[in-house]
Design an enzyme around this catalytic site. Sequence first.
Site, PDB file in Angstrom:
ATOM      1  N   SER A   1      41.408 -48.754 -10.862  1.00 17.64           N
ATOM      2  CA  SER A   1      40.945 -48.236 -12.081  1.00 17.64           C
ATOM      3  C   SER A   1      42.091 -46.966 -12.294  1.00 17.64           C
ATOM      4  CB  SER A   1      39.602 -47.249 -12.275  1.00 17.64           C
ATOM      5  OG  SER A   1      39.708 -46.429 -11.381  1.00 17.64           O
TER       6      SER A   1
ATOM      7  N   ASP B   1      41.921 -51.392 -14.143  1.00 15.08           N
ATOM      8  CA  ASP B   1      40.702 -51.093 -14.708  1.00 15.08           C
ATOM      9  C   ASP B   1      40.506 -49.815 -15.594  1.00 15.08           C
ATOM     10  OD1 ASP B   1      37.926 -51.972 -15.322  1.00 15.08           O
ATOM     11  OD2 ASP B   1      37.540 -50.863 -13.240  1.00 15.08           O
ATOM     12  N   HIS B   2      39.943 -49.850 -16.834  1.00 14.20           N
ATOM     13  CA  HIS B   2      39.533 -48.673 -17.421  1.00 14.20           C
ATOM     14  C   HIS B   2      40.776 -47.972 -17.772  1.00 14.20           C
ATOM     15  CE1 HIS B   2      35.246 -49.059 -18.074  1.00 14.20           C
ATOM     16  NE2 HIS B   2      35.155 -49.444 -16.812  1.00 14.20           N
TER      17      HIS B   2
ATOM     18  N   HIS C   1      27.568 -47.281 -15.926  1.00 12.76           N
ATOM     19  CA  HIS C   1      28.309 -47.320 -14.753  1.00 12.76           C
ATOM     20  C   HIS C   1      27.683 -46.148 -13.599  1.00 12.76           C
ATOM     21  CE1 HIS C   1      31.664 -48.370 -17.521  1.00 12.76           C
ATOM     22  NE2 HIS C   1      32.049 -48.961 -16.251  1.00 12.76           N
TER      23      HIS C   1
ATOM     24  N   HIS D   1      30.143 -54.784 -17.005  1.00  9.87           N
ATOM     25  CA  HIS D   1      30.758 -53.410 -16.274  1.00  9.87           C
ATOM     26  C   HIS D   1      29.228 -52.751 -15.739  1.00  9.87           C
ATOM     27  CE1 HIS D   1      34.931 -52.490 -17.334  1.00  9.87           C
ATOM     28  NE2 HIS D   1      34.715 -53.810 -18.005  1.00  9.87           N
TER      29      HIS D   1
ATOM     30  N   SER E   1      27.011 -52.563 -10.344  1.00  2.88           N
ATOM     31  CA  SER E   1      26.271 -52.175  -9.137  1.00  2.88           C
ATOM     32  C   SER E   1      24.831 -51.757  -9.366  1.00  2.88           C
ATOM     33  CB  SER E   1      27.029 -50.717  -8.600  1.00  2.88           C
ATOM     34  OG  SER E   1      28.313 -51.023  -8.144  1.00  2.88           O
TER      35      SER E   1
ATOM     36  N   THR F   1      30.511 -49.210  -7.794  1.00  6.41           N
ATOM     37  CA  THR F   1      29.797 -48.201  -6.747  1.00  6.41           C
ATOM     38  C   THR F   1      29.066 -48.867  -5.477  1.00  6.41           C
ATOM     39  OG1 THR F   1      29.361 -47.152  -8.836  1.00  6.41           O
ATOM     40  CG2 THR F   1      27.824 -46.685  -6.996  1.00  6.41           C
TER      41      THR F   1
END
Length: 271
Positions: free
Chosen positions: A46, A79-80, A173, A201, A204, A226
């Site tokens: 990320s 990512d992101h 998230h 997304h 977790s 996570t």
Amino acid sequence: MPLVPTTDILAARRGCGALNAIGAEHVTAIIEGAEAADSPVILQLSQNAVRYHGALAPIGSAALAAARAAKVDVAVHLDHAESPELVREAVALGFSSVMFDASKLDYAENVAATREIAELCQVNGVWVEAELGEVGGKDGVHAPGARTDPGEAVEFVAATGVDALAVAVGTSHAMLTRDAALDFELIAALHAVVPVPLVLHGSSGVADGDLVEAVRAGMAKINIATQLNKEFTAGVRAFLDENPAAVDPRKYLGAGRDRLRAEVTRLLGLF
Ligand code: G3H
Ligand code: ZN
């Protein structure tokens, strides 16, 4: 050999784990865990992880080298990314794909910024993911009620030309408990009309059974970070609790890596 385009992995199967690496131990654990599961994997870095390292090239090159030496197919994904400059660096370094995240912008600005990045990436043969309907939680503010409108999603994909779309369907998230309530009806509705792979997304926060159900309903790329960090940290903590005098990081980071590797194998086995 097996650094592959992200699109090859997603075209060959219904759902694939996209697992976030923080450092070299994560990279090794993710690839070895995928090999043990005999599963392809999308290995992600990320923008926040890049910021932690100070630059993309050192950790990005390490991830690409590990992917090339893997015994299973591995795609390396940025990512992101909110910075167009970082996207350019990833393209130049040889990343398989990028996610450009302009989801904080309003619809028209998101379309304009994303279209520009999509053009840049596609000229270079790099697959692009974007986000519509902000999946919150990255800044600690959870908004599991956010939803992506299917009609707007179709319009967004057509207007930007992206290859995949991250959608808000009930996750957030960085959840530490795995009790997110997924909106399966919305996933099926999006899957029915959006012509590109859908990305979940904040996975977790989703229980194992619901992840499997989400793939059945049409989610293609399952982003998990996570949960991996929880396992890694549990491994480190257990080692240091048992060995309070340890000073060699290879001992305690290795314990984290071992525990993470097992979790990667378990999670990829679900799909
Ligand atoms: O982009 C990465 C993910 O969306 C991971 O989210 O940390 O909640 O699993 P997570
Ligand atoms: Zn995410």
